[in-house]
Every structure is written in C-alpha cells, then in structure tokens.
Scaffold this active site. Structure first.
Site, PDB file in Angstrom:
ATOM      1  CG  ASN A 141      -1.830   1.210   1.294  1.00  0.00           C
ATOM      2  OD1 ASN A 141      -1.802   2.078   0.423  1.00  0.00           O
ATOM      3  ND2 ASN A 141      -2.628   1.289   2.343  1.00  0.00           N
ATOM      4  NE  ARG A 159      -5.967   2.199  -0.067  1.00  0.00           N
ATOM      5  CZ  ARG A 159      -5.797   3.397   0.470  1.00  0.00           C
ATOM      6  NH1 ARG A 159      -4.593   3.784   0.842  1.00  0.00           N
ATOM      7  NH2 ARG A 159      -6.814   4.206   0.637  1.00  0.00           N
ATOM      8  CG  HIS A 169     -12.609   4.496   3.433  1.00  0.00           C
ATOM      9  ND1 HIS A 169     -13.202   5.624   3.942  1.00  0.00           N
ATOM     10  CD2 HIS A 169     -11.284   4.658   3.651  1.00  0.00           C
ATOM     11  CE1 HIS A 169     -12.297   6.429   4.464  1.00  0.00           C
ATOM     12  NE2 HIS A 169     -11.108   5.861   4.287  1.00  0.00           N
ATOM     13  NE  ARG A 202      -8.691  13.883   3.147  1.00  0.00           N
ATOM     14  CZ  ARG A 202      -8.569  12.558   3.208  1.00  0.00           C
ATOM     15  NH1 ARG A 202      -9.592  11.816   3.623  1.00  0.00           N
ATOM     16  NH2 ARG A 202      -7.458  11.970   2.847  1.00  0.00           N
ATOM     17  N   GLY A 235     -10.026   3.241  12.778  1.00  0.00           N
ATOM     18  CA  GLY A 235      -9.349   3.540  14.038  1.00  0.00           C
ATOM     19  C   GLY A 235     -10.244   4.160  15.090  1.00  0.00           C
ATOM     20  CD  GLU A 251      -8.771  -0.602   4.337  1.00  0.00           C
ATOM     21  OE1 GLU A 251      -9.102   0.104   3.365  1.00  0.00           O
ATOM     22  OE2 GLU A 251      -8.180  -0.161   5.336  1.00  0.00           O
TER      23      GLU A 251
END
Length: 417
Positions: free
Chosen positions: A31, A109, A198, A259, A349, A403
């Site tokens: 990743n 990924r 996601h 964000r 998380g 993942e």
C-alpha cells in the site's frame, strides 16, 4: 543507500543456504502513499500475518523502514530512499527472515480506478495504463501506487501481481447516487461524479458483519461508518454499495481528521475575495487544516480531543458534537435508501476504539431503535468485534476492518483463476 543495499545482499547470501524450498502460501500486500509504503505478508487461507511494517518519509533524507516480526519491531534507516529504494530494502528484510520463498503473488491497494475498474484484477500493461488514466482523480495517490507496482515488477520478476481498488466496490451505486447536479457534459467528458473510497474496507466489514449476525448477505441492509483520520459512511444493500459519503475526491462527506467534509462550494469564492487566498491555498486549508484539527485548534487525533472534552474543554466537546452530528445525519439519510436497517457497523481507528463517538452517534439515531449497551460499548476496542446494543434493539456493532486480508484474498482468487 548503496551501503545499505550491500549489507542486504551480504545478509541474503549468508541466509541462502538456510532458506531451502518452502511452500508458496502467502501474498505480499503493498500500500503505497505519497511518501510511505505499508506492507504485510499474509496467508489468505489461515489469515496468518508473517510480517508487517511501513517505510516512511520517503523521497526525503530521513527515510526508514520499520517491520514487526514475532511481536518485535525493528527499524532500519534508508537515507534518501524513495519508493523503489523501500522495495529494495523490503526484499532484503524478507530474505533475511526467510519469507521470500513463501510469497506466491503481490497485491496492491490502489485508491482510484475511476469507472474503468469495477473489481480487482491482475496487472498487465493495459491495467497500468488504466491506473495512469485516473491519475488526475487521485493525484497524490495513484502516481505513488504506480511507483510501487513498477518497483515490485523489477524486484519480484515473474510473480503475478494484482490491484484492488478502493473505488471498485462503489461502482454498483445507481446514477441517482453518484451524479452531481452540474452540466451533464462535465460527467460525460471529464468523469465528474462521485466515486467514493474505503471500498475494500466496506466489502470486508459488511460481509463479516452479516456472517457474525447470521444474515443472508445477498438480502441484507447494512450501514457502515469507517471512521479514522479519513472518514466515510456507506449504505450496503444486498451486498452492494448503493451510496457513500466521499465523492470525486476524499474531501467530500464527513468531518475528518484534517478535512472539512461537506461545505458550501462558494466558500472558495468567499475565502478568495475576503481573505485573498489562492485556489491552491484554499484547497490546502480544506484538506489539511480543517476537520477535527481546524475546529478544535488543538489536534487532528480524536483521542486528544476526547481527553480534552472529558476535562471540560468546551471547544473540544463542540468539535466531537459536530463530527457526530454530521455522521448521524448522513447515516439517517442512507437508511431511506436501504428501506430497513439490519445493522449499523462501526470500523476504522475511531470506529473500532472510541466508545465516546459511538455512544454520541447512536443517541442521535435513537429514532431508529438503537439502545446502546454501555458495558459492551466500553469493552469493545483494540481489534475486538461485537454487538454494542441491547437485545431487542436495532443492532449496532463493531467490526475490526482488515483491508490487507481482503487484498490477499482477492489476489489469491485471481491467480487461482
């Protein structure tokens, strides 16, 4: 970097007589971020993780690689290494720990596959070109993924490689969910639409939740909140994504670590005219200086803000309330698309570890019949999964996402044909 490479080569030669012929039973999961590279070696059948780690601060002068093996962590400085140097170093680590012979394939990924990729796929020249064609949709991510892919092609010649796209799971969204109300030509000519992220996590978590609850995945209605520094929510109906909060980019949707999430588009014009900020400066503010960090003016880490709120900091509490209010409203809206709620699943998380956030959100959604089990909610954290609502209540639960395992499973399935 040369001295490090020599030391790896010498170590690899010293171990060459010991390695022997081990069965190929694992997938190397890669990743790549803009300045980092996460990795893990996973047996998709047994779910055993042999080694995992991260190379950080790449393309700088203080790059390093850290890995966890048998419960112990080790770190090696890489100097000014980039992504290719990190892969070269990783090869040395794998050889030193007798893991190279176990790797049957590599799974990558990739954040953005646009409309071209609707499922995971093996890598070939056409796939690489397709990822490049989506670079403008994920300029910080896709180019870095390509660096990792090309480096692995160099250092693992002959091994099959796959790509698993974050956006692929959301390609089942109907047009009414993914289209923006802008001139249609912008969608047809430039791909301006909502894609979501996601997806690999949502696929794993929603299916795992259905299995835990004994639901028929193909006849289910599941809400999922993937909450971390990057956060989004998804409505999964009959095993397929029908709506999600992130859009063309990961900026849309929920309040996140740094964000802003949803915001009036005219904020760009306002900040330009009133404050003199340029387009790039405004984009930077909304992506890197907003969210939990911007509201609290203390940190983007939810744990820090929770601790401050518990000590009576009003701004910290307000920040948490805004975060939860936005999430609850999005989930409530998604419920109308599902028709019913078989389960609301928290993951990521924050979702897996914050009993405070989960309680706040569920209280705001009490109209849907959620009754929180305080004890179960408090005791579910650090990778634990389970139901956190009372018997007879609409089900809310925690499922620890994985993942990397999903990528390993997809890769194994692809090479098996």
């Amino acid at each position: 970097m040369k001295s490090i490479t020599r030391s790896f080569s010498e170590t690899a030669r010293s171990f060459s007589l010991v390695i022997g012929s081990m069965s190929k039973d694992s997938v190397l999961v890669i990743n790549c971020g803009s300045s980092s590279l996460k990795f893990a070696v996973i047996n998709p059948k047994t779910e055993e993780e042999s080694i995992s780690g991260i190379a950080e601060r790449l393309v700088g002068n203080e790059a390093s690689i850290t890995w966890k093996l048998n419960g112990e962590k080790q770190t090696l400085n890489l100097g000014a290494a980039g992504h290719e140097g990190a892969i070269e170093a990783l090869v040395g680590v794998l050889r030193e720990n007798n893991l190279m012979e176990r790797i049957e394939a590599i799974g990558h990924r990739v954040v953005h596959g646009g409309e071209k990729f609707t499922e995971s796929t093996l890598i070939n020249d056409e796939v690489i070109q397709g990822i490049e064609d989506c670079n403008h949709l994920a300029p910080l991510h896709n180019p870095a993924h390509l660096l990792g892919i090309r480096a692995c092609m160099k250092y693992f010649p002959g091994l099959p490689q796959s790509v698993v796209f974050d956006t692929a799971f959301h390609q089942t969204m109907p047009a009414e969910s993914y289209l923006y109300a802008v001139p249609y030509s912008l969608y047809k000519e430039h791909g301006l639409r909502r894609y979501g992220m996601h997806g690999t996590s949502y696929r794993y978590v929603s299916k795992t939740a259905a299995e835990m609850l004994g639901l028929d995945y193909d006849n289910s209605a599941i809400l999922v909140a993937h909450l971390g520094n990057g956060a989004s929510a998804c409505a999964v109906k009959n095993g397929k994504s029908v709506d999600t909060t992130m859009g063309l980019t990961p900026l849309e949707g929920l309040v996140m670590g740094t964000r802003s999430g949803d915001i009036d588009p005219n904020v760009f014009s306002f900040l330009n005219k009133q404050c003199g900020y340029s387009l790039d400066e405004i984009t930077d503010i909304l992506n890197k200086k907003s969210g939990l960090l911007g509201l609290s003016e203390m940190d983007n880490d939810c744990r820090v803000i929770e601790d401050a709120a518990a000590q009576g900091n009003e701004r910290a509490q307000l920040t948490l309330d805004v975060f939860c209010n936005v999430l609850a409203k999005k989930l409530a809206g998604f419920a109308s698309e599902l028709g019913r709620i078989d389960a609301l699943v928290f993951t990521g998380g924050i979702g897996e570890n914050s009993s405070v956030i989960r309680k706040n959100v569920l209280e705001r959604l009490s109209i849907f019949g959620f009754e929180i089990d305080e004890k179960a909610n408090e005791e579910t954290f650090r990778g634990k999964s389970g139901v956190i609502t009372k018997p007879g209540s609409t089900v809310a639960m925690v499922v620890a996402t994985n993942e990397e395992l999903m990528i390993a499973r997809d890769t194994e399935a692809l090479i098996a044909g």
